[in-house]
Motif scaffolding. Structure first.
Motif, PDB file in Angstrom:
ATOM      1  N   ALA A  71       1.063  -4.554   4.387  1.00  0.00           N
ATOM      2  CA  ALA A  71       0.815  -3.313   5.142  1.00  0.00           C
ATOM      3  C   ALA A  71       1.093  -3.572   6.622  1.00  0.00           C
ATOM      4  O   ALA A  71       1.142  -4.710   7.070  1.00  0.00           O
ATOM      5  N   TYR A  72       1.246  -2.462   7.366  1.00  0.00           N
ATOM      6  CA  TYR A  72       1.370  -2.586   8.834  1.00  0.00           C
ATOM      7  C   TYR A  72       0.000  -2.765   9.424  1.00  0.00           C
ATOM      8  O   TYR A  72      -1.008  -2.458   8.841  1.00  0.00           O
TER       9      TYR A  72
ATOM     10  N   THR B 229       0.868  -1.165   0.000  1.00  0.00           N
ATOM     11  CA  THR B 229       0.000   0.000   0.000  1.00  0.00           C
ATOM     12  C   THR B 229       0.915   1.229   0.000  1.00  0.00           C
ATOM     13  O   THR B 229       2.058   1.128  -0.434  1.00  0.00           O
TER      14      THR B 229
ATOM     15  N   TYR C 139       4.865  -6.186   9.916  1.00  0.00           N
ATOM     16  CA  TYR C 139       3.894  -5.982   8.848  1.00  0.00           C
ATOM     17  C   TYR C 139       2.999  -7.213   8.709  1.00  0.00           C
ATOM     18  O   TYR C 139       3.297  -8.288   9.222  1.00  0.00           O
ATOM     19  N   ARG C 140       1.899  -7.017   8.006  1.00  0.00           N
ATOM     20  CA  ARG C 140       0.945  -8.088   7.766  1.00  0.00           C
ATOM     21  C   ARG C 140       0.848  -8.346   6.262  1.00  0.00           C
ATOM     22  O   ARG C 140       1.065  -7.442   5.466  1.00  0.00           O
TER      23      ARG C 140
ATOM     24  N   GLY D 172      -4.943  -1.637   6.463  1.00  0.00           N
ATOM     25  CA  GLY D 172      -3.550  -1.369   6.120  1.00  0.00           C
ATOM     26  C   GLY D 172      -3.421   0.009   5.502  1.00  0.00           C
ATOM     27  O   GLY D 172      -4.158   0.336   4.573  1.00  0.00           O
TER      28      GLY D 172
ATOM     29  N   ILE E 275       3.378   0.837   4.303  1.00  0.00           N
ATOM     30  CA  ILE E 275       4.445  -0.143   4.516  1.00  0.00           C
ATOM     31  C   ILE E 275       5.730   0.520   4.026  1.00  0.00           C
ATOM     32  O   ILE E 275       5.721   1.175   2.982  1.00  0.00           O
TER      33      ILE E 275
ATOM     34  N   PRO F 260      -4.236  -6.313   3.613  1.00  0.00           N
ATOM     35  CA  PRO F 260      -4.646  -6.577   4.993  1.00  0.00           C
ATOM     36  C   PRO F 260      -5.599  -5.478   5.489  1.00  0.00           C
ATOM     37  O   PRO F 260      -5.393  -4.297   5.167  1.00  0.00           O
TER      38      PRO F 260
END
Length: 157
Positions: free
Chosen positions: A156-157, A105, A116-117, A127, A130, A124
């Motif tokens: 993304a975080y 993103t 992060y995911r 999100g 990142i 995610p």
């Protein structure tokens, strides 16, 4: 020069895998180069490619059957880059390559900080951003990881 087939052939020859972080910068450089990259990989017997895409080409959560840039999930009004990345996604889908498209993103400069995911084919939930560092780390990790082959991966975080 990524728009020159001979340069691509020479660069890719003998590689074990390809990581592409080509962007669009309001040009067709990405979509001009990808057919050359795919052809060179196929002729050279190179199967693995990891590319950096955009979250706009992930599946929409708002409109089934659409991508984020088409379904209103994204705040971006300009869709040129997403359309270019979608063309690359479609090219890779039609190839016999073992591809993964890393789809960050919002991507500010910054070091890897972890935490992060990821989600296959979707961003995610919630999100927002990142870092470049974490995107690079995740892309590099894909060289040794087969679980995301044939997928776009939201990051993304």
């Amino acid at each position: 020069n990524v728009r020159n087939k001979k340069d691509i052939d020479r660069t890719i020859a003998g590689a074990d895998a390809v990581i592409s972080a080509l962007g669009t910068d309001k040009t067709t450089t990405l979509t001009d180069a990808m057919p050359f990259i795919i052809e060179a990989m196929e002729l050279g017997g190179i199967k693995r490619i990891i590319t950096i895409g955009t979250a706009g080409i992930l599946n929409s959560r708002l409109e089934e059957g659409k991508l984020r840039y088409q379904g209103g999930d994204s705040n971006r009004k300009m869709t040129f880059a997403a359309k270019q990345h979608e063309k690359v996604f479609r090219m890779l889908e039609q190839s016999d390559l073992e591809w993964t498209i890393v789809c960050p993103t919002y991507l500010p400069d910054g070091e890897a900080k972890g935490g992060y995911r990821t989600k296959k084919d979707y961003l995610p939930e919630d999100g927002k951003e990142i870092s470049v560092g974490d995107t690079a780390e995740f892309a590099y990790y894909q060289l040794e990881n087969s679980e995301n082959i044939g997928s776009r991966v939201g990051l993304a975080y």
